[in-house]
Motif scaffolding. Structure first.
Motif, mmCIF file in Angstrom:
data_model
loop_
_atom_site.group_PDB
_atom_site.id
_atom_site.type_symbol
_atom_site.label_atom_id
_atom_site.label_comp_id
_atom_site.label_asym_id
_atom_site.label_seq_id
_atom_site.Cartn_x
_atom_site.Cartn_y
_atom_site.Cartn_z
ATOM 1 N N LEU A 26 0.796 -1.203 -0.174
ATOM 2 C CA LEU A 26 -0.099 0.205 0.017
ATOM 3 C C LEU A 26 0.972 1.352 0.140
ATOM 4 C CD1 LEU A 26 -2.804 1.052 -0.010
ATOM 5 C CD2 LEU A 26 -2.722 1.083 2.560
ATOM 6 N N PRO A 27 1.925 1.339 0.663
ATOM 7 C CA PRO A 27 2.761 2.451 0.519
ATOM 8 C C PRO A 27 3.207 2.999 -0.711
ATOM 9 C CG PRO A 27 3.273 1.326 2.701
ATOM 10 C CD PRO A 27 2.193 0.470 1.802
ATOM 11 N N GLU A 28 3.612 1.566 -1.493
ATOM 12 C CA GLU A 28 4.118 1.685 -2.803
ATOM 13 C C GLU A 28 3.224 2.404 -3.733
ATOM 14 O OE1 GLU A 28 7.399 -1.994 -3.169
ATOM 15 O OE2 GLU A 28 5.219 -2.373 -3.822
ATOM 16 N N GLY A 62 3.287 -8.692 7.004
ATOM 17 C CA GLY A 62 4.260 -9.520 6.173
ATOM 18 C C GLY A 62 3.740 -10.092 5.120
ATOM 19 N N ASN A 63 2.499 -10.133 4.809
ATOM 20 C CA ASN A 63 1.784 -10.450 3.546
ATOM 21 C C ASN A 63 1.626 -9.354 2.459
ATOM 22 O OD1 ASN A 63 1.472 -13.336 4.245
ATOM 23 N ND2 ASN A 63 -0.353 -12.985 5.600
ATOM 24 N N ARG A 64 2.322 -9.396 1.535
ATOM 25 C CA ARG A 64 2.031 -8.662 0.427
ATOM 26 C C ARG A 64 1.063 -8.767 -0.420
ATOM 27 N NH1 ARG A 64 7.054 -5.830 -0.287
ATOM 28 N NH2 ARG A 64 6.535 -5.561 -2.587
ATOM 29 N N SER A 65 0.382 -7.704 -0.970
ATOM 30 C CA SER A 65 -0.618 -7.654 -1.895
ATOM 31 C C SER A 65 -0.326 -7.954 -3.230
ATOM 32 C CB SER A 65 -1.493 -6.217 -2.162
ATOM 33 O OG SER A 65 -1.755 -5.842 -0.655
ATOM 34 N N ARG A 66 -1.202 -8.452 -4.028
ATOM 35 C CA ARG A 66 -0.638 -9.114 -5.429
ATOM 36 C C ARG A 66 -1.651 -8.297 -6.515
ATOM 37 N NH1 ARG A 66 2.656 -13.037 -4.871
ATOM 38 N NH2 ARG A 66 2.370 -13.619 -7.161
ATOM 39 N N LEU A 67 -1.184 -7.953 -7.466
ATOM 40 C CA LEU A 67 -1.771 -7.144 -8.563
ATOM 41 C C LEU A 67 -1.607 -7.775 -9.849
ATOM 42 C CD1 LEU A 67 -3.171 -4.373 -9.436
ATOM 43 C CD2 LEU A 67 -0.897 -3.475 -9.633
ATOM 44 N N LYS A 68 -2.389 -7.817 -10.859
ATOM 45 C CA LYS A 68 -2.321 -8.059 -12.144
ATOM 46 C C LYS A 68 -3.037 -7.241 -12.772
ATOM 47 C CE LYS A 68 -2.895 -12.108 -15.312
ATOM 48 N NZ LYS A 68 -3.442 -13.673 -15.197
ATOM 49 N N LEU A 69 -2.311 -6.803 -14.096
ATOM 50 C CA LEU A 69 -2.972 -5.855 -14.978
ATOM 51 C C LEU A 69 -3.581 -6.539 -16.117
ATOM 52 C CD1 LEU A 69 0.060 -3.368 -15.467
ATOM 53 C CD2 LEU A 69 -2.076 -3.348 -13.919
ATOM 54 N N LEU A 70 -4.813 -6.422 -16.308
ATOM 55 C CA LEU A 70 -5.749 -7.378 -17.366
ATOM 56 C C LEU A 70 -5.642 -6.697 -18.832
ATOM 57 C CD1 LEU A 70 -8.585 -8.227 -14.869
ATOM 58 C CD2 LEU A 70 -6.426 -9.460 -15.311
ATOM 59 N N ILE A 71 -5.593 -5.543 -19.191
ATOM 60 C CA ILE A 71 -5.570 -4.856 -20.371
ATOM 61 C C ILE A 71 -4.509 -4.336 -20.892
ATOM 62 C CG2 ILE A 71 -8.222 -5.016 -20.362
ATOM 63 C CD1 ILE A 71 -7.948 -1.786 -20.063
ATOM 64 N N PRO A 72 -3.863 -4.126 -22.047
ATOM 65 C CA PRO A 72 -2.684 -3.111 -22.510
ATOM 66 C C PRO A 72 -3.123 -2.002 -22.289
ATOM 67 C CG PRO A 72 -3.517 -4.768 -24.068
ATOM 68 C CD PRO A 72 -4.765 -4.705 -23.168
ATOM 69 N N GLY A 73 -2.135 -1.071 -21.760
ATOM 70 C CA GLY A 73 -2.107 0.371 -21.420
ATOM 71 C C GLY A 73 -2.486 1.094 -22.941
ATOM 72 N N GLU A 74 -2.028 0.505 -23.868
ATOM 73 C CA GLU A 74 -2.041 1.153 -24.992
ATOM 74 C C GLU A 74 -3.873 1.196 -25.379
ATOM 75 O OE1 GLU A 74 2.039 -0.280 -25.344
ATOM 76 O OE2 GLU A 74 -0.208 -1.264 -24.756
ATOM 77 N N THR A 75 -4.579 0.178 -25.051
ATOM 78 C CA THR A 75 -6.020 0.194 -25.339
ATOM 79 C C THR A 75 -6.683 1.450 -24.205
ATOM 80 O OG1 THR A 75 -5.978 -2.063 -25.389
ATOM 81 C CG2 THR A 75 -8.063 -1.059 -24.862
ATOM 82 N N VAL A 76 -6.124 1.443 -23.231
ATOM 83 C CA VAL A 76 -6.967 2.599 -22.165
ATOM 84 C C VAL A 76 -6.472 4.076 -22.888
ATOM 85 C CG1 VAL A 76 -6.582 3.317 -20.170
ATOM 86 C CG2 VAL A 76 -6.755 1.121 -20.162
ATOM 87 N N ALA A 77 -5.298 4.083 -23.118
ATOM 88 C CA ALA A 77 -5.021 5.466 -23.563
ATOM 89 C C ALA A 77 -5.476 5.750 -25.136
ATOM 90 C CB ALA A 77 -3.228 5.660 -23.802
#
Length: 615
Positions: A26-28, A62-77
Motif C-alpha cells: 500500500l505505501p508503494e 508480512g503478507n504483500r498484496s498481489r496485482l495483475k494488469l488485465l488489459i494493455p495500457g495502449e487500449t486504455v490510452a
C-alpha cells in the motif's frame, strides 16, 4: 481520471508480463498515485469494477498484496483519446497522448482511428438526414476577416461565408450580378451606380442594405484598419447611399479593373453593426451573407452550416467540419498522405494509391514555387551577379520528388497555361554560376534560407549552392510570412503561391499588397519600377495592352534576377464516384456549395437498396 491511475501502474510495471502477478504494498501505491491510502483503495476497487486489474490485498503482517494488469495500457490510452475527440476536444486528445511517451505505437493507432472519422458523415434522425463533410487541417485558421486575408485556406472559407457585389465568371471572362443585380457607369467611367438585391440577409438575421456596402468600402481603405488591400479602393473618392438598395460610387479617375476589384474576395460585403459590435472576434466568427455560416470556431475546429435564407441556391451539404489536427497527423510513422476532403465514409487510400473506381480532377499553371532575395537586408544578394549565380547554380530537376515526376513544369512566371513538360532546365549552368559568383565579390558569408514546409527541396538547394561555394543555413518559418518578412534576417525565401481565378489581379496584388513578401523583398528601386508599371497598366482599358505591362513586370524581375521561378505544380484531387458536382476552385479547394453525395442505396441493386432503406 481512472485511466491516469491505470497508466501509472502500467508505466511502473512496464516489463511485467500480463499473465503474471506482481507483489505490491500500500505505501508503494500511495507514493505512485500521490494520494492517501483510503483513496488508493477506492481507485483499486473502481479499476477492478472496470475489469482492468485483479487485486488481492495482503492479509496479516508480512503478507504483500498481489496485482495483475488485465488489459494493455495502449487500449486504455487510445480509448481515452478517442473519448476526447468524441467530445470535440481534439487538442486535448493530442496533448493527452503526448503525456504517455512510454506507450510506443499508440499515437499511430490513434491517427489511424482518427483517419476513419473524416469524409462524408450522414446522420439520420426520424425522416431527416443531415449531410456532413468532415476535413482535417494541420493548424488553426487564423483569420476570416476579408480585410486581412493572407493564406489560401482563409480565402476559400471567406468565399463560403461572404458574397461580393459582383461575380467573375472565369469560363466566359465576364462579370455577373452578385449582391448587386445591376449596375451602370458614366461615360468617363468615374461614376458608378449599383442596384442591390432585396431580401438578402446576413447570418445574424438583418437584411443587407446600401449602408453595409458603404461601410465595407470605406473600412477597407481606412488608415485605421491598416488592411493590406487598401490599394484596391484607393481611388474611391466617395460612396453614397442613394436609398436602401442603391449605392453611388465616385472614383478619382477611371479604373478599367474596378469590377475586378469589387469581385475580389477581399471586397466581401460585411455587416456594419456586427463588425462594430464584435471587434476582434469578427476575425474568428465572422458574419456574412454567404451559403454557409460560421457556428463554431475554436482551438479544436471550424464548423460551417448551410444558411437556410441564402438568396441564391441553398448548399446541398448541411454541415462542414474542419478539425484542427496538429503536426502529429503528418508525423505518424506509418500513415501516408491522404485526400480526406474527397473520401467517402469508410473508404481509405492504402499506400497513397488511388483506389480503383475513384475519379480525379486537376489543374496546372496556377500554383507556382519560387525564391526571392530579401533586398531590405544588407548582404551579397544586392549584387546582380550574385543573384544570377544562385539562379544558374540550381538544377531544378534535382528538386522534384520521385512521386511528383510529370506533375511539375519549369516556371517562368507566376501564372502560365498550356506549358508542356520538359526535362531540360535551360537556366542550369554551373560554369556560368561560378563565373557570376567570382564577379559578385562574395566573401563566403553564411546566408539564411527561409522556408515553410518544403524541407527536402530547400536541402537540395542548399547542397547545390554549396557546390559552387555559397554557404547557407536553413531557417524554418511558422507564422504569417508578412510578419516574419518585416523582421526576418533571412536573405533568401522559398515560397509557393496559388493564383486566384483572375490572374491579372492576383499578380498585381503580389506587387502592391502590403502583406506580400514579394513586395517587401523587392527593395526600394525595384518597388518603384513595379509601381510605375502598374500605374501605367491602370490607365489602359485594353486587356491586351495591360498584358504588355504584365510582361514588362516579368522582364523587370527576371532581368534583375530578384525572383527565381522554380515550378508550376499540378493541383489534383481524387474522390469517390458517389461525390457529385466536384470542381476545383482557382485556389485549389473544392467548391463546397455545389457538392452532394449520392446515397449508397442509389448505387446498389434493387434488393440491396431495399435493405439499405430499411436500415
Amino acid at each position: 481520471m481512472l485511466d491516469y491511475y491505470y497508466l501509472k501502474l502500467h508505466e511502473r510495471f512496464l516489463e511485467m508480463d500480463r499473465e503474471e502477478e506482481v507483489e505490491v504494498t500500500l505505501p508503494e501505491l500511495t507514493a505512485l498515485f500521490q494520494c492517501s491510502g483510503r483513496n488508493v483503495n477506492l481507485v483499486l476497487k473502481r479499476l477492478e469494477a472496470l475489469e482492468w486489474i485483479r487485486y488481492t490485498p495482503g492479509r496479516g503482517r508480512g503478507n504483500r498484496s498481489r496485482l495483475k494488469l488485465l488489459i494493455p495500457g495502449e487500449t486504455v490510452a487510445l480509448e481515452t483519446a478517442q473519448d476526447y475527440v468524441r467530445k470535440g476536444d481534439i487538442q486535448q486528445a493530442f496533448a493527452y497522448l503526448e503525456g504517455v511517451p512510454h506507450l510506443q505505437g499508440v499515437k499511430d493507432q490513434f491517427v489511424y482511428w482518427l483517419d476513419t472519422q473524416f469524409g462524408f458523415r450522414p446522420h439520420r434522425k426520424n425522416d431527416r438526414q443531415t449531410d456532413t463533410l468532415r476535413l482535417p487541417y494541420s493548424k488553426r485558421i487564423s483569420c476570416l476577416d476579408p480585410a486581412h486575408l493572407y493564406y489560401l485556406v482563409e480565402c476559400h472559407i471567406v468565399e463560403q461565408v461572404f458574397d461580393m457585389l459582383v461575380r467573375y465568371r472565369e469560363e466566359t471572362d465576364t462579370y455577373e450580378g452578385g449582391l448587386a443585380h445591376h449596375w451602370t457607369m458614366s461615360k468617363d467611367e468615374k461614376e458608378w451606380l449599383f442596384y442591390l438585391r432585396k431580401g438578402v440577409y446576413f447570418h445574424h438575421g438583418r437584411e443587407m442594405t446600401s449602408e453595409d456596402v458603404k461601410f465595407t468600402l470605406e473600412r477597407l481603405k481606412s488608415e485605421e484598419l491598416r488592411s493590406p488591400f487598401r490599394w484596391l479602393f484607393a481611388d474611391v473618392q466617395e460612396v453614397r447611399c442613394i436609398d436602401r438598395y442603391t449605392v453611388h460610387i465616385r472614383l478619382e479617375r477611371a479604373n478599367p479593373l474596378f469590377l475586378q476589384h469589387l469581385s475580389y474576395n477581399r471586397a466581401s460585403i460585411v455587416p456594419y453593426d456586427a463588425v462594430t459590435e464584435m471587434g476582434e472576434r469578427f476575425e474568428q466568427t465572422p458574419i456574412g451573407t454567404g451559403a454557409f455560416k460560421v457556428v463554431q470556431h475554436d482551438a479544436n475546429m471550424l464548423v460551417l452550416e448551410a444558411f437556410g435564407r441564402y438568396y441564391d441556391r441553398r448548399a446541398h451539404l448541411d454541415r462542414i467540419e474542419i478539425w484542427y489536427t496538429p503536426e502529429l497527423l503528418r508525423k505518424a510513422s506509418q500513415l501516408e498522405s491522404m485526400c480526406y476532403s474527397m473520401r467517402y465514409e469508410g473508404c481509405s487510400v492504402e499506400g497513397g494509391e488511388t483506389p480503383e473506381g475513384w475519379k480525379s480532377i486537376e489543374k496546372t499553371g496556377r500554383d507556382c514555387s519560387f525564391l526571392t532575395f530579401n533586398l531590405e537586408l544588407p548582404g551579397p544578394q544586392h549584387s546582380l551577379a550574385f543573384r544570377k549565380a544562385v539562379q544558374h547554380a540550381i538544377d531544378r530537376r534535382l528538386l522534384i520528388p520521385k512521386n511528383e515526376e510529370g506533375d511539375r513544369t519549369y516556371a517562368k512566371w507566376f501564372y502560365e497555361d498550356g506549358q508542356e513538360y520538359s526535362d531540360t532546365d535551360e537556366n542550369y549552368d554551373p560554369i556560368l554560376a561560378r563565373r557570376f559568383l567570382s564577379e559578385s565579390g562574395y566573401a563566403g558569408e553564411v546566408l539564411l534560407l527561409n522556408y515553410h514546409n518544403t524541407y527536402g527541396e530547400v536541402c537540395s538547394i542548399q547542397e547545390q549552392l554549396g557546390r559552387i561555394g555559397i554557404r547557407t543555413e536553413l531557417v524554418q518559418r511558422h507564422t504569417s510570412c508578412s510578419v516574419e518578412a518585416r523582421a526576418s534576417e533571412a536573405h533568401l525565401w522559398f515560397h509557393r503561391n496559388i493564383m486566384d481565378e483572375q490572374p491579372e489581379l492576383s499578380i498585381i496584388e503580389l506587387f502592391l499588397a502590403e502583406n506580400s513578401v514579394l513586395r517587401l523583398h523587392l527593395g526600394e528601386e525595384l518597388r518603384s519600377g513595379a509601381d510605375w508599371l502598374i500605374e501605367r497598366l491602370y490607365q489602359e482599358s485594353s486587356k491586351g495592352t495591360r498584358r504588355t505591362y504584365l510582361e514588362r513586370l516579368r522582364t523587370l524581375v527576371t532581368e534583375q534576377a530578384s525572383v527565381i521561378f522554380l515550378f508550376q505544380h499540378t493541383q489534383r484531387t481524387i474522390f469517390h464516384p458517389s461525390l457529385k458536382n466536384v470542381s476545383l476552385g482557382s485556389l485549389g479547394w473544392v467548391r463546397f456549395r455545389d457538392l452532394w453525395f449520392e446515397p449508397a442505396y442509389a448505387l446498389s441493386g434493387e434488393e440491396e437498396r431495399a435493405d439499405l432503406l430499411q436500415t
